[in-house]
Design a protein around this motif. Structure first.
Motif, PDB file in Angstrom:
ATOM      1  N   LEU A 587       0.822  -1.191  -0.067  1.00 23.09           N
ATOM      2  CA  LEU A 587      -0.161   0.080  -0.041  1.00 23.09           C
ATOM      3  C   LEU A 587       1.006   1.302   0.047  1.00 23.09           C
ATOM      4  CD1 LEU A 587      -2.723  -1.234   2.459  1.00 23.09           C
ATOM      5  CD2 LEU A 587      -2.914  -1.111   0.215  1.00 23.09           C
ATOM      6  N   ASP A 588       1.952   1.110   0.883  1.00 25.20           N
ATOM      7  CA  ASP A 588       2.880   2.406   0.882  1.00 25.20           C
ATOM      8  C   ASP A 588       3.527   2.536  -0.422  1.00 25.20           C
ATOM      9  OD1 ASP A 588       2.270   2.851   3.518  1.00 25.20           O
ATOM     10  OD2 ASP A 588       4.123   1.969   4.139  1.00 25.20           O
ATOM     11  N   ARG A 589       3.831   1.578  -1.134  1.00 30.75           N
ATOM     12  CA  ARG A 589       4.290   1.601  -2.669  1.00 30.75           C
ATOM     13  C   ARG A 589       3.205   2.186  -3.510  1.00 30.75           C
ATOM     14  NH1 ARG A 589       5.404  -3.180  -3.455  1.00 30.75           N
ATOM     15  NH2 ARG A 589       7.349  -3.396  -2.250  1.00 30.75           N
ATOM     16  N   LEU A 590       1.902   1.754  -3.518  1.00 31.42           N
ATOM     17  CA  LEU A 590       1.004   2.238  -4.297  1.00 31.42           C
ATOM     18  C   LEU A 590       0.903   3.533  -4.071  1.00 31.42           C
ATOM     19  CD1 LEU A 590      -1.149   1.211  -6.363  1.00 31.42           C
ATOM     20  CD2 LEU A 590      -2.848   0.785  -4.479  1.00 31.42           C
ATOM     21  N   PHE A 591       0.984   4.282  -3.012  1.00 28.08           N
ATOM     22  CA  PHE A 591       0.631   5.769  -2.660  1.00 28.08           C
ATOM     23  C   PHE A 591       1.814   6.596  -2.597  1.00 28.08           C
ATOM     24  CE2 PHE A 591      -3.425   3.627  -1.532  1.00 28.08           C
ATOM     25  CZ  PHE A 591      -4.236   4.353  -2.304  1.00 28.08           C
ATOM     26  N   LEU A 592       3.086   6.096  -3.083  1.00 26.53           N
ATOM     27  CA  LEU A 592       4.261   6.482  -3.166  1.00 26.53           C
ATOM     28  C   LEU A 592       4.518   7.133  -1.600  1.00 26.53           C
ATOM     29  CD1 LEU A 592       3.733   8.389  -6.267  1.00 26.53           C
ATOM     30  CD2 LEU A 592       4.737   6.501  -5.951  1.00 26.53           C
ATOM     31  N   ARG A 593       4.234   6.430  -0.712  1.00 23.24           N
ATOM     32  CA  ARG A 593       4.560   7.166   0.760  1.00 23.24           C
ATOM     33  C   ARG A 593       6.019   6.709   1.170  1.00 23.24           C
ATOM     34  NH1 ARG A 593       0.751   7.922   4.603  1.00 23.24           N
ATOM     35  NH2 ARG A 593       2.281   7.470   6.142  1.00 23.24           N
ATOM     36  N   GLY A 594       6.729   7.451   1.862  1.00 29.79           N
ATOM     37  CA  GLY A 594       8.178   7.623   2.084  1.00 29.79           C
ATOM     38  C   GLY A 594       9.111   7.843   0.871  1.00 29.79           C
ATOM     39  N   ARG A 595       8.505   8.514   0.021  1.00 31.00           N
ATOM     40  CA  ARG A 595       9.339   9.008  -1.130  1.00 31.00           C
ATOM     41  C   ARG A 595       9.506  10.568  -1.105  1.00 31.00           C
ATOM     42  NH1 ARG A 595       8.154   5.405  -6.402  1.00 31.00           N
ATOM     43  NH2 ARG A 595       8.335   3.303  -5.380  1.00 31.00           N
TER      44      ARG A 595
END
Length: 595
Positions: A587-595
């Motif tokens: 989910l984090d990768r899908l919503f670009l969290r942490g970038r």
């Protein structure tokens, strides 16, 4: 024309027609010799797809100088000496035909050195088996076989070869398959002086898994079960692809018998049957499996290229594979790590496929309830969240750990359950999941009940072969236990007097013909069980939660708990997945969290 003895070179060229089909088959023979020599690493160099050059070098035990001519002569080998050795072959090669056959259709140089020799020795062969000249050579302990200009003296056979690219693809595929058979051996492959593959010996379990991931793909490794179980003289190890990881072609199916890659109808049938009713129609399972068996119980001398084997107890092997793999798949539950070890026992019944239907029969079974509302209410009663958890679906009841599929959040579009698990978000197809649960319950109840026979008003007479008529005579009681009443009406005729009551709408003649055909070919039949599966699957589908039927939170949670306790709950009766999980990382990768 008078009878005459053929010259050795022509004899070897005839033999080469059986074992030397293309460059890949040359490499197969040379690699098997390297395995038998105890090689820790093998280096394979090819040029122009193997047409110009094939060089295989190993670090095995090597060949003493005096034995080099024998290695290039037909039917000379260090691997067997007596009939007893032939009946319990443990080596990959044993006929002593590979090197002389190859040398008769190519330019071959053999160089070898043992650990006790000060230097290596080299000899050139042309298939005539005489006139060998030894030359000293600088060579580390081990053996190198260099093959140049394959089929240079048999142009008719060379015309059947494909392009360099196609021939090399066969070589690459072969080495990858053989690398899955010998994890303790390292492999290096170079084509036209460019490194293609470099695999170090894999002795630890994580190293073996890494090799499988490299050769079969990360997706296969992540969606497979690691298994290791044994019964008597049989042991099965390897990786078993989950039913939801299937292929459109059987291109990820690797089966090894005592380290030898084989194709076998008994094995294929057993594994296909093990995936019955959990695999989507038209799809093929994926697996990398190793069968270890007493060499006395398997004949590896059944095919010139040793690609096929013959089991002395084929029924035992079939049932071991079928029931063992089926149990591993069924025992896998949501939330479990993809590993299965130490299966206690896999019993082979006296008459295969009779056992699942139950031995004792009663006149009738207890009626089965298919009321959807009744079942859903029963599910809801299984789980009632405490008042403290009412405002937070993720809050587990007192003293209860968070289960694998988590707790329900919502029912989306009347079809999908959204649940929050420890790992992230779980999406469940409610109808497909309930269908599998209902189906498994029906199967269990059916297996414990009667297989009632429905007598036919008029017996149906069909013409059969003598072998099929013998099967009816031999297995009459067992067939009757399956609800089939058959009798022989002559040497080539069988009377069908009754069929299973559940299958009363099935064409009786087609059913019996298919069943007898399976029994002749495989020694067993899955037709009855397949028909039974289809009927029970239809009943389960009609008796399951329908789309747009709104579920409450307790009902959804109860369904999740049932899934966690049900066999094969990862897919519906038709092989479609019942649930998927998205981790928080996904989910984090899908919503670009942490970038």
């Amino acid at each position: 024309m008078r009878i005459q003895i053929l010259p050795p070179q022509l004899v070897n060229q005839i033999a080469a027609g059986e074992v030397v089909e293309r460059p890949a088959s040359v490499i197969k023979e040379l690699l098997e010799n390297a395995f038998d020599a105890g090689a820790g690493t093998v280096h394979v160099d090819v040029e122009r797809g193997g047409l110009a050059l094939i060089r295989v070098r190993d670090d095995g035990c090597g060949i003493v100088r005096e034995d080099l001519p024998l290695a290039l002569s037909r039917h000379a080998t260090s691997k067997i000496a007596t009939l007893r050795d032939l009946e319990r072959i443990r080596s990959m090669g044993f006929r002593g035909e590979a090197l002389p056959s190859i040398s008769s259709v190519a330019r071959l140089r053999l160089t070898s050195r043992t650990a006790d020799d000060a230097c290596g020795w080299s000899v050139v062969a042309d298939g005539t088996e005489d006139g060998f000249e030894f030359q000293p050579a600088a060579h580390p302990p081990g053996t190198t076989v260099e093959v140049r200009d394959l089929f240079y003296n048999t142009p008719a056979r060379r015309k059947f070869l494909r392009s360099d690219k196609t021939e090399f693809s066969h070589i690459d595929t072969l080495i990858r398959r053989m690398a899955l058979s010998r994890f303790g051996t390292g492999f290096q492959l170079r084509h036209n002086q460019r490194e293609i593959l470099n695999l170090r010996p894999a002795t630890e379990e994580h190293e073996q898994s890494a090799r499988v991931a490299l050769l079969c793909g990360d997706a296969f490794l992540q969606q497979s079960l690691r298994l290791d179980f044994a019964v008597g003289e049989l042991r099965l190890t390897g990786w078993l692809g989950l039913p939801t990881f299937s292929r459109s072609q059987p291109d990820l199916q690797f089966f090894y018998v005592n380290g030898r890659l084989v194709r076998d109808k008994i094995v294929s049938h057993a594994l296909r049957l093990a995936y019955d009713d959990v695999l989507y129609h038209g799809r093929h399972p994926a697996y990398v499996l190793h069968l270890e068996i007493d060499p006395v119980l398997v004949d590896v001398n059944a095919h010139p290229a040793k690609l096929e084997v013959r089991f002395r107890e084929s029924g035992l092997v079939h049932d071991f594979l079928h029931r063992g793999v089926k149990r591993v798949l069924a025992d896998h539950r949501p939330g479990q790590e993809p590993t299965a070890t130490g299966l206690a026992s896999v019993q082979a019944p006296a008459f295969p496929e009779a056992q699942p239907f139950g031995g004792s029969r009663t006149p009738a079974q207890a009626p089965l309830s298919f009321g959807v509302a009744d079942q859903v209410r029963a599910y809801a009663d299984l789980y009632r969240p405490s008042p403290k958890s009412a405002g937070s679906p993720m809050a587990a009841p007192s003293g209860q750990e968070i289960p694998a599929l988590g707790f329900a959040l919502a029912h989306l579009h009347g079809a999908y359950i959204l649940a929050e698990s420890q790992e992230g978000l779980v999406v469940v197809d409610a109808h497909a999941a309930h269908e599998r649960i209902t189906y498994e319950k029906l199967k269990r109840q059916w297996s414990c009940g009667a297989v009632a026979c429905q007598p036919l008003l008029l017996p149906v007479q069909i013409a059969v072969s003598a072998a099929e008529a013998d099967l009816v005579e031999k297995h009459g009681e067992e067939l009757a236990a399956l609800g089939l009443e058959l009798s022989c009406a002559g040497p080539g005729s069988v009377l069908i007097r009754g069929i299973p009551a559940l299958l009363d709408e099935v064409d009786a003649e087609s059913l019996v013909r298919d069943l007898l055909s399976d029994l002749v070919l495989h020694g067993r039949s899955s037709r009855l069980e397949q028909y039974r599966h289809e009927i029970l699957s239809t009943l389960a589908c009609h008796g399951s939660v329908r789309a747009n039927r709104k579920l409450t939170v307790p009902e959804m949670n109860a369904l999740l708990r049932e899934m966690e306790a049900t066999e094969n709950s990862g897919q519906c009766n038709h092989g479609r997945p019942t649930w998927v999980q998205f981790s928080t990382r996904d989910l984090d990768r899908l919503f670009l969290r942490g970038r």
